[in-house]
Design a protein around this motif. Structure first.
Motif, PDB file in Angstrom:
ATOM      1  N   VAL A 155      40.940  39.002  31.374  1.00  0.00           N
ATOM      2  CA  VAL A 155      40.370  39.286  32.684  1.00  0.00           C
ATOM      3  C   VAL A 155      39.483  40.520  32.559  1.00  0.00           C
ATOM      4  O   VAL A 155      39.905  41.535  32.007  1.00  0.00           O
ATOM      5  N   SER A 156      38.262  40.406  33.065  1.00  0.00           N
ATOM      6  CA  SER A 156      37.321  41.519  33.019  1.00  0.00           C
ATOM      7  C   SER A 156      36.828  41.820  34.427  1.00  0.00           C
ATOM      8  O   SER A 156      36.285  40.950  35.095  1.00  0.00           O
ATOM      9  N   TYR A 205      26.593  45.739  41.786  1.00  0.00           N
ATOM     10  CA  TYR A 205      27.589  44.899  42.424  1.00  0.00           C
ATOM     11  C   TYR A 205      28.779  44.711  41.496  1.00  0.00           C
ATOM     12  O   TYR A 205      28.721  45.029  40.306  1.00  0.00           O
ATOM     13  N   LYS A 206      29.856  44.194  42.048  1.00  0.00           N
ATOM     14  CA  LYS A 206      31.108  44.003  41.311  1.00  0.00           C
ATOM     15  C   LYS A 206      31.318  42.522  41.027  1.00  0.00           C
ATOM     16  O   LYS A 206      30.834  41.654  41.749  1.00  0.00           O
ATOM     17  N   GLU A 207      32.076  42.281  39.964  1.00  0.00           N
ATOM     18  CA  GLU A 207      32.469  40.911  39.626  1.00  0.00           C
ATOM     19  C   GLU A 207      33.797  40.960  38.870  1.00  0.00           C
ATOM     20  O   GLU A 207      34.137  41.982  38.270  1.00  0.00           O
ATOM     21  N   ILE A 208      34.506  39.852  38.927  1.00  0.00           N
ATOM     22  CA  ILE A 208      35.735  39.686  38.158  1.00  0.00           C
ATOM     23  C   ILE A 208      35.676  38.309  37.508  1.00  0.00           C
ATOM     24  O   ILE A 208      35.376  37.311  38.180  1.00  0.00           O
ATOM     25  N   VAL A 246      31.904  36.817  42.100  1.00  0.00           N
ATOM     26  CA  VAL A 246      30.798  37.766  42.058  1.00  0.00           C
ATOM     27  C   VAL A 246      30.429  38.150  43.484  1.00  0.00           C
ATOM     28  O   VAL A 246      30.344  37.296  44.366  1.00  0.00           O
ATOM     29  N   ASP A 247      30.174  39.426  43.711  1.00  0.00           N
ATOM     30  CA  ASP A 247      29.819  39.921  45.035  1.00  0.00           C
ATOM     31  C   ASP A 247      28.330  39.665  45.306  1.00  0.00           C
ATOM     32  O   ASP A 247      27.509  40.569  45.297  1.00  0.00           O
ATOM     33  N   VAL A 248      27.999  38.405  45.554  1.00  0.00           N
ATOM     34  CA  VAL A 248      26.620  38.001  45.820  1.00  0.00           C
ATOM     35  C   VAL A 248      26.137  38.576  47.150  1.00  0.00           C
ATOM     36  O   VAL A 248      24.971  38.935  47.284  1.00  0.00           O
ATOM     37  N   LEU A 249      27.025  38.716  48.127  1.00  0.00           N
ATOM     38  CA  LEU A 249      26.637  39.287  49.412  1.00  0.00           C
ATOM     39  C   LEU A 249      26.075  40.698  49.225  1.00  0.00           C
ATOM     40  O   LEU A 249      25.040  41.050  49.793  1.00  0.00           O
TER      41      LEU A 249
END
Length: 151
Positions: free
Chosen positions: A86-87, A111-114, A131-134
């Motif tokens: 997990v990243s 932005y952040k993603e997991i 993914v924080d597309v917003l």
């Protein structure tokens, strides 16, 4: 799966990540994906992709590199257990190319993603991503509620 296997998968992912972060040209990115990702990869994301398997990861990176030539993914947390890694990442880039139908804005986005990656035989065989597309869209001025260039 042993702790040794989990540690090996974690190190394999870190090598893949570091190599992709340093790669700017499409042929090198495609080779890296061919080296680390199973051709029959199952990618679970809500992205509107035209391709499947490892080609789906190539399509994602081609799209992102075209939009954000200085794309950088910083690993914030990297956790491995059994056959999964997990990243949690922070992504930054300057919007200098077309992205999701939007002309370049010159805005810098953060932005952040997991992502969760499943490994088999030393290769990534399955991936799930959030993914924080917003946040991206707000920073690009495509959605209300954000300040261009802010997160």
């Amino acid at each position: 799966m042993t702790t040794t296997s989990a540690a090996h998968n974690k190190e394999t992912y870190r090598r893949f990540h570091d190599a992709l972060n340093g790669a700017a040209d499409a042929p090198l990115i495609q080779k890296l994906i061919d080296d680390f990702v199973d051709p029959d990869l199952k990618l679970h994301t809500p992205l509107p992709l035209k391709s499947t398997g490892a080609d789906s990861i190539k399509e994602v990176f081609q799209t992102l590199r075209r939009a954000y030539p200085d794309l950088h993914v910083a690993i914030e947390d990297l956790i491995a257990e059994d056959d999964k890694v997990v990243s949690r990442n922070t992504v930054t880039g300057t919007h200098l190319g077309e992205y999701l139908g939007m002309a370049p804005t010159g805005n810098t986005v953060t932005y952040k993603e997991i992502f969760v990656f499943r490994f088999a035989d030393g290769r990534i065989t399955e991936a799930w991503g959030v993914v924080d597309v917003l946040s991206q869209l707000r920073q690009l001025g495509a959605m209300p509620g954000g300040i261009p260039g802010g997160s």
